[in-house]
Design a protein around this motif. Structure first.
Motif, PDB file in Angstrom:
ATOM      1  N   VAL A 151      10.761  28.338 -30.682  1.00 17.12           N
ATOM      2  CA  VAL A 151      11.785  28.041 -31.681  1.00 17.12           C
ATOM      3  C   VAL A 151      12.506  29.326 -32.057  1.00 17.12           C
ATOM      4  CG1 VAL A 151      12.188  27.102 -33.980  1.00 17.12           C
ATOM      5  CG2 VAL A 151      10.403  26.111 -32.533  1.00 17.12           C
ATOM      6  N   ASP A 152      11.729  30.402 -32.274  1.00 15.89           N
ATOM      7  CA  ASP A 152      12.323  31.673 -32.675  1.00 15.89           C
ATOM      8  C   ASP A 152      13.314  32.180 -31.636  1.00 15.89           C
ATOM      9  OD1 ASP A 152      11.061  31.765 -35.044  1.00 15.89           O
ATOM     10  OD2 ASP A 152       9.392  33.028 -34.369  1.00 15.89           O
ATOM     11  N   SER A 153      12.895  32.141 -30.358  1.00 17.98           N
ATOM     12  CA  SER A 153      13.766  32.703 -29.333  1.00 17.98           C
ATOM     13  C   SER A 153      15.036  31.882 -29.196  1.00 17.98           C
ATOM     14  CB  SER A 153      13.046  32.814 -27.989  1.00 17.98           C
ATOM     15  OG  SER A 153      12.628  31.550 -27.571  1.00 17.98           O
ATOM     16  N   ALA A 154      14.920  30.542 -29.384  1.00 17.17           N
ATOM     17  CA  ALA A 154      16.113  29.709 -29.337  1.00 17.17           C
ATOM     18  C   ALA A 154      17.060  30.093 -30.463  1.00 17.17           C
ATOM     19  CB  ALA A 154      15.738  28.235 -29.431  1.00 17.17           C
ATOM     20  N   GLN A 155      16.487  30.390 -31.639  1.00 20.01           N
ATOM     21  CA  GLN A 155      17.326  30.757 -32.778  1.00 20.01           C
ATOM     22  C   GLN A 155      17.983  32.112 -32.567  1.00 20.01           C
ATOM     23  OE1 GLN A 155      14.518  30.177 -35.887  1.00 20.01           O
ATOM     24  NE2 GLN A 155      15.308  28.152 -36.411  1.00 20.01           N
ATOM     25  N   GLY A 208      19.977  24.286 -36.003  1.00 19.06           N
ATOM     26  CA  GLY A 208      18.818  23.416 -36.211  1.00 19.06           C
ATOM     27  C   GLY A 208      18.798  22.222 -35.269  1.00 19.06           C
ATOM     28  N   TRP A 209      19.947  21.577 -35.134  1.00 25.44           N
ATOM     29  CA  TRP A 209      20.026  20.390 -34.288  1.00 25.44           C
ATOM     30  C   TRP A 209      19.766  20.734 -32.827  1.00 25.44           C
ATOM     31  CZ3 TRP A 209      19.688  15.457 -34.008  1.00 25.44           C
ATOM     32  CH2 TRP A 209      20.226  14.774 -32.924  1.00 25.44           C
ATOM     33  N   GLN A 210      20.357  21.877 -32.359  1.00 22.51           N
ATOM     34  CA  GLN A 210      20.156  22.282 -30.964  1.00 22.51           C
ATOM     35  C   GLN A 210      18.691  22.607 -30.691  1.00 22.51           C
ATOM     36  OE1 GLN A 210      23.135  25.334 -31.076  1.00 22.51           O
ATOM     37  NE2 GLN A 210      24.478  24.227 -29.666  1.00 22.51           N
ATOM     38  N   VAL A 211      18.043  23.250 -31.678  1.00 21.96           N
ATOM     39  CA  VAL A 211      16.615  23.554 -31.515  1.00 21.96           C
ATOM     40  C   VAL A 211      15.838  22.261 -31.364  1.00 21.96           C
ATOM     41  CG1 VAL A 211      14.557  24.438 -32.675  1.00 21.96           C
ATOM     42  CG2 VAL A 211      16.670  25.754 -32.729  1.00 21.96           C
ATOM     43  N   PHE A 212      16.154  21.284 -32.242  1.00 19.55           N
ATOM     44  CA  PHE A 212      15.431  20.011 -32.187  1.00 19.55           C
ATOM     45  C   PHE A 212      15.642  19.325 -30.844  1.00 19.55           C
ATOM     46  CE2 PHE A 212      15.417  15.376 -32.769  1.00 19.55           C
ATOM     47  CZ  PHE A 212      14.092  15.214 -33.125  1.00 19.55           C
TER      48      PHE A 212
END
Lengths: 285, 326
Positions: free
Chosen positions: B220-224, B230-234
């Motif tokens: 999650v961290d690296s995606a951020q 938030g939506w893209q992470v989900f």
């Protein structure tokens, strides 16, 4: 995340947290309301229940509804039946399930994979589909309207789940512990009894309680198989409450509360174990 | 049984050091030869065959018989081949029931998954005490027996003194005082759907929350860090990882909701009109109300076969998970 927080009282992160907490409280209130309403109604006297504008708190709290419910015909008999049926089905199935779970978790044998697949698949078979044949089969041997018939059918309700969950608990105990005991001179059986059994005991308790809840809450089988009112279970008693004489909401909610109490208490005790058992390794797949 | 296990273990006592080492290296190969595991699973197999296998076989054979009141008394059905099946398949009522069950299942499962996912995500964002409170609340609802739940919802939607009619009127949604929710099956099913979804949310959301907690934080961290919102992470991180558990939960929900019986039957005081018939209620009605056990069995067989497709996906997913660590 919150590095671009605007220059107001709260950072963006704090506002998100506050918003989440408020939503959480709202969701909690909405979800819990039906349960609260049952208990609140159960404690109200009749005149406070039948009001066009609802009374939100049982101001004139009374136990009258509970006394009424317990005093109704067949409540005590049916409560006793629920206990007898649930405990009998549970005792038989926990023994049978434990043995099978040990075999699946600790032995390699021909047909093990097939057995595991069947145990999983069986939980998917709708219980409603089994009512007709079970009723006719028990009718043929004169076992309808007996507690024995219901106990037998409840085995299938709880057994597959129990084998599955216990298998998970047993797998979590390292095999090396038993092997060490065997090297120290224990027999295989002795190693089971002295090493595996104590370590799996909490899992056994959790699984039994979950089985208890399922059997206690079951309705259709008991409804079809038990005709005499003095032989029914609490679920059936509760479901037929309305049809007897209009609806007495106070005593009905008191009866519902009494029926729910045992399972809710058990469930709150064991939920952590059961959830772990259900979802163990699910994400790893 | 215990004695048998003990004998087997005793007979296999190690005689030398080498044998001991060999045994430790391949304990399962050795066990494969013994009778032990078969004796251990035997009781479970007997129960499965007697209380499940045999009744299922009986169900299949009943679906090929005429089995009415006369046959019930005689304990003997009359073989009629596929007559029950041709009878239900040419009956427009049956297809309405199938359609109704499918529609109910789609709406109920969709709502359950949507709301439960939102609650699971919410659980990850609230403060610790609230998290404990919400989880306990969910578990509490999960434990409530179905019949108790039905009684509560009956009371909340009572036409005269129900709290829902009062609340809807007070909120200005219209005049709902003395509104009977069960006069129209569509409104009745709205109540039943809400009840079923309410009862199903706890299991799904708690399971999803437990699964979410196992997602490695680094992903999650690296995606951020890469700029995902938030939506893209989900959608790109969480959902693919949770896909197996989503599949399992959706299959389970479909199977539970498609065969819903107690909620409908008890909600309508054991006398549901034909507008409330779903597969399970229809089969039950044909069998136990108008003593056509053959027809009822045929409907049940169709239900089981339809659900078998869903079961197949469920079992495949579960077996993948199980076989992984073994």
């Amino acid at each position: 995340m919150g590095t671009t927080g605007r220059r107001r009282g709260l950072t963006r992160r704090q506002r998100t947290r506050l918003l989440a907490n408020l939503t959480g409280l709202l969701v909690f209130a909405l979800l819990m309301f039906p349960a609260y309403w049952m208990v609140a109604t159960a404690f109200k006297p009749g005149r406070d229940i039948l009001r066009l504008t609802p009374q939100w708190f049982p101001v004139n709290a009374t136990l009258a509804n509970f006394i009424d419910a317990v005093g109704r015909p067949f409540f005590l008999e049916d409560a006793r039946n629920s206990v007898v049926i649930t405990l009998s089905a549970l005792t038989i199935s926990i023994v049978v399930a434990f043995l099978a779970a040990v075999a699946v978790a600790r032995f390699g044998f021909r047909g093990r994979a097939a057995f595991v697949v069947i145990i999983i698949a069986v939980q998917m078979i709708p219980l409603t589909a089994l009512i007709i044949p079970l009723y006719l089969l028990l009718d043929k041997v004169g076992q309808t309207d007996t507690l024995t018939g219901v106990i037998l059918t409840y085995l299938i309700l709880v057994l597959p789940f129990m084998v599955w969950t216990l298998r998970g608990f047993i797998i979590n105990v390292p095999v090396e512990l038993e092997e060490a005991a065997q090297i120290d001179g224990c027999t295989r059986f002795g190693a089971f009894m002295r090493v595996l059994f104590p370590l799996v005991a909490p899992g056994l308790v959790a699984t039994s309680m979950f089985g208890f809840i399922q059997a206690w809450s079951e309705y259709i089988m008991a409804y079809v198989l038990l005709n005499s009112q003095e032989k029914q279970t609490l679920s059936v008693w509760l479901a037929s409450f309305t049809t007897q004489r209009g609806t007495d909401w106070g005593p009905l909610m008191a009866g519902a509360t009494l029926t729910a109490i045992p399972v809710v208490v058990f469930f709150l005790i064991v939920q952590r174990n059961v959830v772990t058992g259900l979802t163990a390794g699910a994400v790893k797949g | 049984m215990c004695a048998a296990v003990r004998t087997e273990a005793a007979a296999a006592e190690p005689r030398s050091r080498t044998e001991l080492v060999l045994r430790r290296q391949a304990p399962w190969v050795r066990a494969r030869r013994g009778l032990g595991p078969y004796l251990l699973v035997a009781p479970a197999v007997i129960v499965l065959v007697a209380v499940l296998g045999y009744p299922l076989w009986t169900l299949a054979s009943l679906s090929l018989q005429h089995f009415g009141l006369k046959e019930l008394i005689a304990h003997e059905g009359r073989f009629v081949g596929l007559a029950n099946y041709t009878s239900i398949f040419s009956d427009p009522v049956f297809w309405t029931v199938v359609l109704r069950s499918v529609a109910f299942t789609v709406v109920a499962v969709g709502l359950t998954m949507l709301l439960a996912t939102l609650i699971a995500l919410l659980l990850g964002h609230v403060s610790r005490p609230l998290q404990v409170l919400l989880t306990s609340g969910l578990v509490f609802i999960w434990a409530i027996p179905p019949v108790v739940a039905v009684d509560i919802w009956q009371w909340m939607f009572d036409f005269e003194f129900g709290v829902v009619n009062w609340a809807l009127t007070a909120l200005g949604a219209g005049h709902f005082i003395h509104h009977n929710w069960f006069a129209l099956p569509l409104e009745g099913f709205t109540v039943i759907t809400l009840l079923v979804v309410w009862g199903a949310i706890p299991f799904v959301s708690i399971t999803l929350f437990a699964a979410l907690a196992q997602i490695p934080r680094e992903l999650v961290d690296s995606a951020q860090v890469d700029g995902a919102n938030g939506w893209q992470v989900f959608w790109s991180v969480t959902t693919p990882i949770l896909k197996p558990i989503f599949l399992i939960l959706i299959s389970l929900s479909i199977i539970w909701d498609f065969q819903v019986f107690t909620q409908i039957w008890v909600m309508l005081n054991s006398r549901p009109g034909s507008g409330y018939f779903t597969m399970a209620v229809y089969s039950f009605f044909e069998s136990f109300r108008i003593t056509q056990y053959g027809l009822g069995s045929a409907i049940s067989v169709v239900t089981v076969l339809a659900l078998l497709v869903v079961t197949f996906f469920y079992v495949r997913q579960m077996v993948r998970i199980v076989e992984a660590p073994l």
